[in-house]
Design a protein around this motif. Structure first.
Motif, PDB file in Angstrom:
ATOM      1  N   PRO A  52     -54.293  31.706 -30.462  1.00  0.00           N
ATOM      2  CA  PRO A  52     -53.349  30.801 -31.126  1.00  0.00           C
ATOM      3  C   PRO A  52     -52.768  29.788 -30.164  1.00  0.00           C
ATOM      4  N   SER A  53     -52.261  28.716 -30.701  1.00  0.00           N
ATOM      5  CA  SER A  53     -51.569  27.726 -29.887  1.00  0.00           C
ATOM      6  C   SER A  53     -50.335  28.350 -29.246  1.00  0.00           C
ATOM      7  N   PRO A  54     -50.020  27.973 -28.010  1.00  0.00           N
ATOM      8  CA  PRO A  54     -48.787  28.485 -27.391  1.00  0.00           C
ATOM      9  C   PRO A  54     -47.540  28.168 -28.206  1.00  0.00           C
ATOM     10  N   LYS A  55     -47.613  27.134 -29.057  1.00  0.00           N
ATOM     11  CA  LYS A  55     -46.470  26.765 -29.890  1.00  0.00           C
ATOM     12  C   LYS A  55     -46.356  27.630 -31.138  1.00  0.00           C
ATOM     13  N   ASP A  56     -47.400  28.397 -31.450  1.00  0.00           N
ATOM     14  CA  ASP A  56     -47.418  29.176 -32.687  1.00  0.00           C
ATOM     15  C   ASP A  56     -46.753  30.521 -32.447  1.00  0.00           C
ATOM     16  N   ARG A  57     -45.463  30.584 -32.762  1.00  0.00           N
ATOM     17  CA  ARG A  57     -44.697  31.790 -32.468  1.00  0.00           C
ATOM     18  C   ARG A  57     -44.934  32.915 -33.472  1.00  0.00           C
ATOM     19  N   ARG A  58     -45.726  32.662 -34.500  1.00  0.00           N
ATOM     20  CA  ARG A  58     -46.083  33.757 -35.398  1.00  0.00           C
ATOM     21  C   ARG A  58     -46.791  34.877 -34.640  1.00  0.00           C
ATOM     22  N   PHE A  59     -47.563  34.491 -33.619  1.00  0.00           N
ATOM     23  CA  PHE A  59     -48.363  35.460 -32.882  1.00  0.00           C
ATOM     24  C   PHE A  59     -47.901  35.583 -31.432  1.00  0.00           C
ATOM     25  N   PRO A  96     -44.211  25.163 -44.649  1.00  0.00           N
ATOM     26  CA  PRO A  96     -44.140  26.570 -45.074  1.00  0.00           C
ATOM     27  C   PRO A  96     -44.062  27.559 -43.933  1.00  0.00           C
ATOM     28  N   ASN A  97     -44.755  27.315 -42.819  1.00  0.00           N
ATOM     29  CA  ASN A  97     -44.667  28.277 -41.721  1.00  0.00           C
ATOM     30  C   ASN A  97     -43.253  28.360 -41.172  1.00  0.00           C
ATOM     31  N   ASP A  98     -42.604  27.207 -41.013  1.00  0.00           N
ATOM     32  CA  ASP A  98     -41.257  27.177 -40.455  1.00  0.00           C
ATOM     33  C   ASP A  98     -40.196  27.594 -41.467  1.00  0.00           C
ATOM     34  N   LEU A  99     -40.340  27.135 -42.698  1.00  0.00           N
ATOM     35  CA  LEU A  99     -39.239  27.224 -43.646  1.00  0.00           C
ATOM     36  C   LEU A  99     -39.448  28.246 -44.755  1.00  0.00           C
TER      37      LEU A  99
END
Length: 586
Positions: free
Chosen positions: A97-104, A398-401
């Motif tokens: 995942p992207s380093p910015k993608d805090r889901r993972f 949707p991912n953020d909110l």
């Protein structure tokens, strides 16, 4: 039109860090750039945002036909996916995942063999689908519709949203003995019981307006059926003679400009020696269905008249925020058409789009039937429901909110973090049916880009006749009002413009106080026609744009004079303390 199209980060002042996980990755952000606009927001808010997540039947038919005509693309990308899945199973895949993608961001997604493979399989399937859409070469309308639906489906199916796969949820089960599940279900039921049917972004009692927010001292000096006018108490010994009248958004309430102390735009302006007046719009209901652009334009003129009378000034300065900026621009054109533009010393537009040629999406994601249905629904009700607008804004990111809070609120059973911007965003207002109709007509027809296509108070609107100096701001990560579209304002108006590109997104680019160590903005000496040329010549300034604006305004706001000891005047006596009464209307 200010809403939290981009989620504030917990490391900003006055936010409280939490275990909330989730962030859009770069692909999602790029997809989002093409699918937002005033037209879309207002149409979706009347029809319901989920209607847009399923492509029309004809678009699906076009996709099916394109796939049939390009079997080699289907075969190639299918084979690539199978090969990648084989590498994933064998533990040799390099997908990450992207380093910015805090889901993972939790280590379990990397260290646990099952979670890592699940995440990689999800990402591989999403990438294969996106590459397939690239290759089938749909026309731009079908392409936008399919990509938007695909983005939402991919986000919804992320393994981070699954209770028994998300490590944060599993840890919460251990830590709470399963109480998180009970709490999460209760929160889910509560949120689904009433609009907007999305996870709560802030607790309803997190802040109190007039105690925690909107506390800059001032008074109500004018009240009409449409608005209250607030005058703020000076905090300096001298003030500029020309008052500033702020025209806030017509969606949500005015106090996005007056959040907590230290994060208040109004507080900063007052401390810089400006006389500040604020319009606080009434929250309309079915009785006010006929209020359109003319009613709100007249309100701006009434507010300016009162500010001039109270301060004894021959001029005012105007600052419009988002949809308030649209109204302010049309009022300026009206003043030019009636020979009264000389009463305005300067104007400012913050995250305001006046040219929807590239910001709107009506041609790609909606049709004339959708527009008719939307305006008819608000006409019958008398207003556009603010809760529906809040739901639309949530599904823009949707991912953020949405899914971010799905994990925090429901899977972990945590309360959402207390954050002032999110509290303001949840404090929704209605939009009168007349204004809803007028805004949609402006955006769909891109009327402000053509002289005379729109009117204000009986006069044709020609923005090129607005020759006052203007200060235009935008957010580099704004997904509601793309900065390039905001930049077009500098070309549409007839005066000299200063364009400032702030950090962050729609609201965070505005609420960007000097105390924020991450604050910065870009500025250039000239505003050429091409926004990319402007960007190439721009230089970055550390800090907030707020002091830059107050310095710019000071050069145009007249001489200094002793600050008034009392607020209001004989003609406009004090009617009560700020923040007034209209701000509390539900």
């Amino acid at each position: 039109m200010t809403t939290t199209a981009s989620r504030p980060t917990p490391d900003q002042p006055n936010s409280r860090p939490s275990a909330v996980a989730g962030s859009t990755d770069e692909a999602t952000e790029q997809a989002g750039d093409a699918v937002l606009g005033l037209d879309m927001v207002l149409v979706d808010a009347a029809r319901g945002p989920l209607r847009r997540m399923v492509p029309p039947a004809r678009t699906l038919a076009h996709l099916g036909g394109a796939l049939v005509r390009r079997p080699q693309a289907v075969t190639r990308h299918g084979g690539e996916l199978v090969s990648e899945l084989g590498r994933i199973v064998a533990g040799r895949s390099e997908i990450a995942p992207s380093p910015k993608d805090r889901r993972f961001s939790d280590r379990a997604w990397k260290d646990n063999w099952l979670l890592r493979r699940t995440m990689q399989a999800h990402m591989a399937a999403a990438q294969a689908a996106a590459r397939l859409i690239d290759d089938v070469d749909l026309d731009w309308q079908d392409d936008e519709r399919i990509r938007f639906a695909l983005t939402n489906v991919v986000d919804a199916l992320a393994p981070s949203n699954v209770p028994f796969l998300n490590p944060l949820a599993l840890k919460a089960v251990v830590d709470t003995g399963g109480r998180n599940a009970v709490t999460g279900v209760r929160r889910l039921v509560s949120d689904l019981a009433s609009a907007p049917r999305v996870p709560s972004m802030v607790e309803p009692d997190a802040f109190t307006v007039g105690e925690d927010l909107a506390v800059t001292p001032g008074a109500v000096v004018l009240r009409t059926p449409v608005f209250e006018l607030l005058q703020y108490r000076p905090t300096t010994g001298t003030v500029r003679s020309v008052p500033l009248v702020i025209v806030p958004p017509t969606i949500n309430k005015f106090y996005v400009t007056d959040l907590a102390p230290g994060r208040s735009i109004v507080e900063h302006y007052v401390s810089a020696g400006h006389q500040v007046f604020m319009i606080s719009w009434r929250n309309p209901d079915e009785r006010h269905a006929d209020w359109g652009l003319d009613a709100y334009g007249q309100a701006v003129l009434d507010a300016a008249d009162a500010a001039q009378e109270i301060t004894g000034s021959d001029q005012v300065a105007l600052q419009g925020f988002c949809s308030g900026g649209i109204i302010a621009a049309m009022v300026l054109a009206h003043l030019a058409a009636t020979g009264r533009l000389d009463r305005v010393a300067a104007a400012s537009f913050a995250v305001t789009v006046l040219d929807w040629a590239r910001a709107g999406t009506i041609g790609a994601l909606m049709d004339e039937e959708a527009v008719r249905e939307a305006t008819e629904k608000s006409r019958k009700k008398g207003y556009l429901d603010g809760a529906m607008l809040a739901e639309v804004f949530a599904w823009l990111r949707p991912n953020d909110l949405v899914w971010n809070y799905w994990v925090n609120n429901y899977l972990q059973g945590n309360p959402p973090p207390a954050f002032d911007i999110l509290y303001w965003n949840a404090d929704t207002t209605r939009m009168s049916a007349g204004l809803h109709r007028d805004f949609i007509e402006l955006a769909v027809g891109n009327q402000l880009s053509t002289p005379g296509a729109a009117s204000m108070l009986g006069t044709p609107v020609d923005l090129s006749t607005v020759t006052v100096d203007t200060y235009v701001t935008a957010g580099i990560a704004d997904h509601l009002c793309p900065w390039q579209s905001c930049y077009r304002t500098t070309q549409m108006l007839g005066g000299r413009s200063r364009f400032v590109l702030s950090t962050a997104g729609h609201i965070a680019s505005l609420v960007n106080p000097p105390a924020n160590p991450k604050a910065s903005f870009q500025v250039a000496p000239e505003t050429p026609e091409d926004p990319e040329r402007w960007l190439a010549s721009a230089h970055k300034e550390k800090g907030s744009w707020w002091p830059d604006f107050t310095d710019w305004l000071a050069e145009r706001a007249g001489e200094e004079k002793p600050a008034p000891e009392e607020l209001g005047s004989a003609a406009h006596p004090v009617l009560g303390d700020a923040p007034g009464t209209y701000v509390f209307d539900k």
